[in-house]
Write an enzyme that holds these catalytic residues in place. Structure first.
Site, PDB file in Angstrom:
ATOM      1  N   GLU A  51      -5.303  -6.533   6.472  1.00 26.70           N
ATOM      2  CA  GLU A  51      -4.911  -7.177   5.217  1.00 26.70           C
ATOM      3  C   GLU A  51      -5.135  -8.687   5.240  1.00 26.70           C
ATOM      4  O   GLU A  51      -5.497  -9.278   4.212  1.00 26.70           O
ATOM      5  CB  GLU A  51      -3.448  -6.841   4.889  1.00 26.70           C
ATOM      6  N   HIS A 101       6.099   3.632   1.780  1.00 26.54           N
ATOM      7  CA  HIS A 101       5.259   3.756   0.583  1.00 26.54           C
ATOM      8  C   HIS A 101       6.084   3.523  -0.671  1.00 26.54           C
ATOM      9  O   HIS A 101       5.723   3.977  -1.739  1.00 26.54           O
ATOM     10  CB  HIS A 101       4.598   5.142   0.509  1.00 26.54           C
TER      11      HIS A 101
END
Ligand SMILES: Cc1ncc(C[n+]2csc(CCOP(=O)(O)OP(=O)(O)O)c2C)c(N)n1
Ligand SMILES: [Mg+2]
Length: 737
Positions: free
Chosen positions: A467, A537
């Site tokens: 990321e 999530h």
């Protein structure tokens, strides 16, 4: 290269008796004298700053001492305003060689308003010279490296898309000049310690894989503050570790030797310029002045070691070289040095007289001074409304559909847009697409589906699973004038990019006093209510980013708002964090026909979802449909009329709408999906309590998630996240207070 061609200055050894044409690895005698002048100036600026710090006339000092030969060699082999530079704090000699002046540096040291690098915002030696293409640097070790990779990608992109570089009215492009050269090289430097940062390896990986013209320069002085290199680097030598990266040209040498350094740089720069791939320079240097003025290296380095280093001092070496080769005699050296001292004294006097910045300047350049994303000019009507009025049928689409359609239309309109991230391409092995063997993926939520197919693999491509790599490269590209619209696959995994998102992206403009900017869009899938999403999530955490000045944060609750706000985000001149709620991607709630390619919504304008008189509910994201459901039930069953406000944009946020509503209803409930304590709603509640106290008939209440991560089992998830029943109960209690 900045060399003087004036006639032989006095003090230069008479060339009649010497071989005047003799060169040293390509450096002429005149160039070598100039090299010494720059190196000596660099050292003397350090010495003067140290004195000024001791006199408490400046507030910090970090030196480039011992690193001068490397900086000089880089400056002599690369081109200011043509190549690009991501230096670190030891690169004083490089900046001088590129054309920065001692006065520029001293103005920064005193923190003057006229400091051309930051206007008094940054510590000294945090170089930033827009005209020279020296990009604003920060203090975190290693955060410049991925940006350098993105910068090189920017140069390459514009070379193959020259039309994209053109100016264009009506968006950020109007304010973002693009310059590029087909054979430009991007320089990035770091210390031996900073090679331990993960971002270094991520940058090496991408530069290698994409054969980018990036010149990595590791200035190895053997220490990172007090930590010796063998503790940082397995085996004690970074060159050995990186040797396996393909496509590189490698050099390792004594970086205190100016001529050897020049030769190594010349070979490496030529390799990068020819487009062969990246270069890796590993220069062994010394650090004679401790880490900084806050450090005393005698606490961890014995005298013998320090004395050994001193024998390699590049300034002394260069002096001796000039005398040995008969380029300058002692008199000539003295004369040059006196001239440097005299010039420096003038600069010091000027810097000490320079006016400090005034406190009214502190808020300037947090955001673009040119393009206001809250402007009412961005308030438009959806084209679909006109079609519907004509009796044409326009099918409602999901938020996912409209985000995809908006990306497509914007990419068509603006060739500077590239999209990358994990899995965002249809297929990296594009032959599969070409041969129609596969349909393509286009993101784990399929938001970018078909875009690679439509716009090509150099505009939509997969990143490595890293990321920081995604955001760091985006910052570099955006600095060059591209518009990266990148994707972070799940908010839960945004954290490796946090250094870039907190210390870099939102600060490029402010810390450089508007010298640089990096407007780009980070799209992030966020949120829970997934039935099985669990801890990793389901996370929210938007307040961490609204707490960061310099970055807009948007969080739409429905398809139409997502389309309008995403378009504004893309056309914006500032960085935007665009939060997309996963649960809302394909929800029936909030579907809308595509509003057309010009539909924009200004930032900072809330939407009153439902007008009411008894209570104001302020919310956003996936809580909007839940709050609406609760409000409707409350009205049906108890006749209580809730005014429901969807903020849509969290930074800036619409205080006016909140204030008008609470002044009318006299009751406020702030509802959000994130954990209750320290969340986004705390700020809104505090403002209401502070500024609307006289209007309140009840305490300001909050409904949010329990202060715990979201669990997997749906029974637990339901108990943790705020539900319509929780909202209903809180609304009723507050209305009846
Ligand atoms: C991410 C981060 N961690 C820690 C620091 C504090 N710090 C500043 S410089 C430095 C050592 C850097 O050593 P090296 O990379 O070898 O460069 P040198 O100063 O030796 O040239 C440290 C730990 C920082 N600035 N950034
Ligand atoms: Mg070091």
């Amino acid at each position: 290269m900045a060399t003087k061609t004036d006639p032989k200055p006095a003090g230069v050894v008479d060339e009649k008796f010497r071989n005047a044409d003799k060169t040293y690895e390509g450096l002429s005698r005149t160039q070598l004298i100039e090299a010494y002048r720059i190196m000596y100036t660099s050292r003397r600026v350090d010495d003067r700053e140290i004195l000024l710090k001791r006199q408490q006339k400046i507030f910090f000092q970090i030196s480039g001492a011992g690193h001068e030969a490397v900086g000089l060699a880089a400056g002599f082999t690369m081109k200011p305003g043509y190549d690009w530079f991501y230096p670190y704090y030891r690169d004083r000699a490089l900046c001088l060689a590129l054309g920065a002046t001692p006065l520029d540096m001293l103005l920064m040291a005193v923190g003057a308003a006229a400091d051309p690098q930051s206007g008094g915002r940054q510590m000294p030696s945090h170089w930033s010279f827009p005209k020279l293409n020296v990009v604003t640097q920060s203090s975190p070790t290693g955060s410049q490296i991925l940006q350098a990779v993105g910068c090189a990608e920017g140069g390459r992109y514009f070379s193959s898309h020259p039309h994209a570089a053109k100016k264009s009215e009506g968006d950020y492009r109007q304010f973002k000049d693009v310059q590029f050269q087909g054979d430009e090289v991007t320089y990035v430097s770091l210390g031996d310690g900073a090679t331990s940062e993960g971002e270094f390896w991520e940058a090496m990986n991408t530069a290698s894989n994409r054969k980018l013209p990036v010149l990595f320069v590791v200035q190895d002085n053997g220490y990172a503050i007090s930590v010796p290199v063998e503790v940082q680097t397995a085996g004690g030598n970074i060159s050995r570790l990186v040797a396996g990266f393909p496509n590189f040209h490698f050099e390792e040498f004594d970086g205190t030797d100016p001529v050897a350094s020049y030769a190594a740089f010349a070979r490496t720069v030529a390799y990068c310029r020819a487009g062969e791939g990246p270069g890796f320079i590993h220069a062994h240097v010394i650090r004679p002045y401790s880490h900084s003025l806050s450090d005393d290296e005698r606490l961890y380095r014995p005298d013998a070691e320090r004395e050994r280093d001193a024998t390699r001092d590049p300034i002394t070496r260069m002096q001796m070289f000039l005398i040995r080769e008969g380029i300058l005699d002692e008199k000539g050296i003295n004369k040059l040095e006196k001239q440097v001292e005299d010039d420096l004294q003038i600069a010091v006097d000027q810097a000490l007289e320079a006016a400090p910045p005034t406190p009214d300047m502190i808020m300037r350049y947090i955001y673009s001074p040119d393009l206001d994303p809250t402007s009412s000019a961005l308030q438009t009507e959806p084209a679909s409304a006109a079609l519907a009025a004509d009796g044409k049928k326009v099918a409602p689409k999901t938020m996912a559909d409209l985000i995809n359609a908006t990306l497509r239309d914007e990419m068509r309109r603006d060739e500077r847009i590239v999209i990358f991230g994990e899995d965002v391409a249809d297929a990296s092995r594009e032959q599969y697409l070409n041969e129609k063997l596969i349909k393509g993926k286009g993101g784990v939520f399929k938001l970018t589906y078909g875009l690679q197919h439509d716009f090509g693999s150099d505009r939509v491509f997969n990143s490595p699973l890293a990321e920081a790599n995604i955001v760091g490269r985006a910052v570099g590209m955006a600095t060059r004038g591209m518009k990266p619209v990148v994707e972070i696959q799940f908010f839960d995994y945004i954290w490796p990019a946090m250094m870039q998102l907190r210390d870099e992206l939102p600060l490029m403009r402010w810390r450089s006093n508007n010298g640089f900017s990096s407007p780009c869009v980070i799209r992030v899938a966020i949120g829970g209510y997934l039935t099985g999403g669990a801890i990793y999530h389901s996370q929210c955490g938007e307040s961490i980013f609204t707490h960061t000045p310099g970055m807009h944060v948007v969080f739409p609750s429905n398809a139409l708002d997502a389309a309008g706000l995403l378009r504004t985000a893309i056309r914006c001149d500032d960085p935007v964090l665009f939060l997309e709620h996963k649960r809302l991607y394909r929800e029936t709630f909030g579907r809308a026909p595509y509003p057309g390619p010009d539909y924009t919504i200004p930032f900072g304008k809330a939407k009153v979802v439902q007008a009411g008189t008894d209570l104001t509910v302020i919310t956003y994201g996936a809580v909007v449909p839940r709050a609406l459901q609760a409000a409707q039930k409350l009205e049906r069953e108890h006749g209580i009329k809730v005014e429901l406000i969807d903020l849509r944009c969290l930074n800036p946020f619409d205080w006016e709408t909140i204030a008008a509503s609470v002044s009318k209803t006299n009751r406020a409930l702030v509802a959000y999906e994130d954990t209750l304590s320290w969340g986004y709603g705390a700020e809104i509640a505090a403002r209401i309590a502070d500024q609307l106290f006289d209007h309140l008939d009840a305490p300001v209440r909050r409904v949010a998630a329990k202060d715990v991560f979201v669990a997997y089992q749906p029974i637990l998830e339901d108990a943790i996240l705020p539900q319509a029943e929780d909202l209903l109960r809180a609304m009723k209690e507050l209305a009846e207070y």
